[in-house]
Structure formats: structure tokens, C-alpha cells
Design a protein around this motif. Sequence first.
Motif, PDB file in Angstrom:
ATOM      1  N   TYR A 163      -5.724  -2.567  -4.539  1.00 36.97           N
ATOM      2  CA  TYR A 163      -5.009  -3.705  -5.121  1.00 36.97           C
ATOM      3  C   TYR A 163      -5.604  -4.085  -6.469  1.00 36.97           C
ATOM      4  O   TYR A 163      -4.883  -4.261  -7.462  1.00 36.97           O
ATOM      5  N   SER A 181      -4.584   3.929  -6.830  1.00 30.36           N
ATOM      6  CA  SER A 181      -4.606   2.941  -5.750  1.00 30.36           C
ATOM      7  C   SER A 181      -4.320   3.648  -4.435  1.00 30.36           C
ATOM      8  O   SER A 181      -3.285   4.288  -4.286  1.00 30.36           O
ATOM      9  N   PRO A 184      -2.889   0.173  -1.265  1.00 36.60           N
ATOM     10  CA  PRO A 184      -3.110  -1.167  -1.838  1.00 36.60           C
ATOM     11  C   PRO A 184      -2.127  -2.214  -1.328  1.00 36.60           C
ATOM     12  O   PRO A 184      -0.972  -1.901  -0.981  1.00 36.60           O
ATOM     13  N   VAL A 185      -2.565  -3.460  -1.291  1.00 39.46           N
ATOM     14  CA  VAL A 185      -1.637  -4.585  -1.180  1.00 39.46           C
ATOM     15  C   VAL A 185      -0.944  -4.703  -2.533  1.00 39.46           C
ATOM     16  O   VAL A 185      -1.603  -4.747  -3.570  1.00 39.46           O
ATOM     17  N   THR A 186       0.375  -4.729  -2.534  1.00 40.47           N
ATOM     18  CA  THR A 186       1.109  -4.845  -3.796  1.00 40.47           C
ATOM     19  C   THR A 186       1.848  -6.163  -3.921  1.00 40.47           C
ATOM     20  O   THR A 186       2.265  -6.535  -5.008  1.00 40.47           O
ATOM     21  N   TRP A 188       1.343 -10.056  -1.970  1.00 37.61           N
ATOM     22  CA  TRP A 188       0.604 -10.782  -0.935  1.00 37.61           C
ATOM     23  C   TRP A 188       1.508 -11.434   0.100  1.00 37.61           C
ATOM     24  O   TRP A 188       1.051 -11.834   1.170  1.00 37.61           O
ATOM     25  N   TYR A 191       1.240  -9.251   3.307  1.00 36.15           N
ATOM     26  CA  TYR A 191      -0.007  -9.019   4.027  1.00 36.15           C
ATOM     27  C   TYR A 191      -0.168 -10.085   5.101  1.00 36.15           C
ATOM     28  O   TYR A 191       0.453 -11.145   5.059  1.00 36.15           O
ATOM     29  N   SER A 214       0.241 -10.564  -7.586  1.00 36.99           N
ATOM     30  CA  SER A 214       0.803  -9.377  -6.936  1.00 36.99           C
ATOM     31  C   SER A 214       1.157  -8.321  -7.980  1.00 36.99           C
ATOM     32  O   SER A 214       1.853  -8.622  -8.955  1.00 36.99           O
ATOM     33  N   ASN A 241       4.387  -2.210   1.417  1.00 32.71           N
ATOM     34  CA  ASN A 241       3.728  -2.500   0.139  1.00 32.71           C
ATOM     35  C   ASN A 241       3.959  -1.385  -0.864  1.00 32.71           C
ATOM     36  O   ASN A 241       4.270  -1.635  -2.035  1.00 32.71           O
TER      37      ASN A 241
END
Length: 289
Positions: A163, A181, A184-186, A188, A191, A214, A241
Amino acid sequence: HAFDGFAVEEYVQANGPGTSQRVMMAVPNGAKGPLPVVVVPFYFPEAMLGFDPKNGSVESPLAPAKTNLTYYAAVSYMSDLARRGYVTVSADAYHLTYATNGAPASSWAKWKHAGAALVRDWPGWTGIGKLVFDTRLLVDLICADRRVDASRIGIWGWSFGGYLSALSMFRGEGTFKMAISVAPVTNWRYYDNIYTERFMRTPQENPDGYDLNSPTTYAKQLKGKYLLIHGTADDNVHFQNAMELVKALNEAGVEYDQFFFPNKNHFIMGGNTRTYLYNKLAKYILENL
């Protein structure tokens, strides 16, 4: 600290009033520069640079006897890059120190017990993305070193590190030539709330905190080479994500690279998978940085 093929240097980087973070650099032996740099955000520096602080050993994740390792084998990969002529830098982003009544304290403890206060303590930043600011300060420190080629700085990370790599790349205004990446969290909003709301409250209470931190929000600002990797069966950072970021990048009309591992979870392992993954990472770095 001297090792086979490289040496590790340690610094303390000042990030702002009363704050600092520990920085470690693995520098190839005999380096005169200018050399390319790979930045690895997140995790603790000893692991990221791949040496055991108890005995100073360094091991390659590609060694057959080590293919069953996950965490330490993965991060020790950075020492291999150092031997190939890359300066590798790790910042202890999870343990920034805050001066509290004259004594250092872990930022993780502060965030854990006063997540919402972070917005008030750092005007202009609304939660987790504040670490991108620290990453850019880290780059300033790196570029001040004459051994470093400021035009060849890359960044890669996994999970939260992935992220940070994406957001740093998209918002870096050309600072980074390349980024990778992994899982990754893309966004939020996708999540799990037990983690995210601990720091940023709910999306209803803090919509800007979610959206402005984000990577999907800044997809059109991508400059340079970017590789997105994800497992389709990821049960931590869900594959949604990756798909949302792909959608945003496509709509922005920017060029990027992607690779997905079918039926692999957040650890992306099993059989030859981990070796294949790290060979792909190495190939991408060597060709684009």
C-alpha cells in the motif's frame, strides 16, 4: 555492520517536531556511486535487510533449503539486491518514535490507543497515509548521499508495505522510477473494519481519511513503471483491492504491469510459487531500475 558483499549503515531520521524513525541502508562493498536504490517501507529494519541481529547471518530466499520460509526468507531478499549493486533502504515505519514527556514512545502504541487523535496531532493528514510523508522525507535523506543516483529510486512492499509503495508512487510526483506492490490495500473502504476503524474511525465519520489515503484516488498521477501482484484467494487483503486499482488505472489511461497468482492467499506460497514470485520481483527491478 559488515557482511558478505555489503555493509549495513544505521541512521535516525527526524520526521518532525518530536518524531524520528530508524533507517538502515545496505550498501554494496566498494560502492562509489551513483547507485540505484530500492526502498522497502514497513516492517522492522533487521528483517527487511535480511540479517539476524543475534548472529549477523544473511540467507537467500532462493536457497533450496529455505523455500519453506515465508517472512524472514522474503525480506532477506533485499540483501541479495545489495550484492547485485543496489543500495537497499529500510525505514522502521511501524515504530516511529514520538517524544512523550521527554521519553520516546512507539507510534504504534499511540495509534492503537488514540487512533482518532492522529488527525488532530498531524494537521493535513487524516490517518494511515501520513506514513507516505515519512517515506518522502526518507527519500530526501537518501538523495543527500553522494553514492546514490537520485534518478533511479524504486520502492516495493507487501501488504501494508505494498500500500505504501503504491501511494508513494502515485503521489510521489516522479520521485520513484519504479514501484512494486504485492497484495496491497488500494482502498481502505475494502479492508476489515477492526483494523481500519481503529485508526480512522468509520467512513461516515472520516470520509476524507479513507478516500485521500487510498491509492485508487490517485491512479491518474502514476508516473514510471508500476507492477501490481496479488493472489486471487487472498483472505486478508481481498482480491477486490487489486481489481479496483486495475479499474482505476485503466480508466486513467496509464500504463502499468500486473500479475496474479490463481488460488493463492495473502502469503502467495506453496510449491514453486514463492521462488517464482521473487524471481519475478528481481527481474522487474533489474529491468526497470
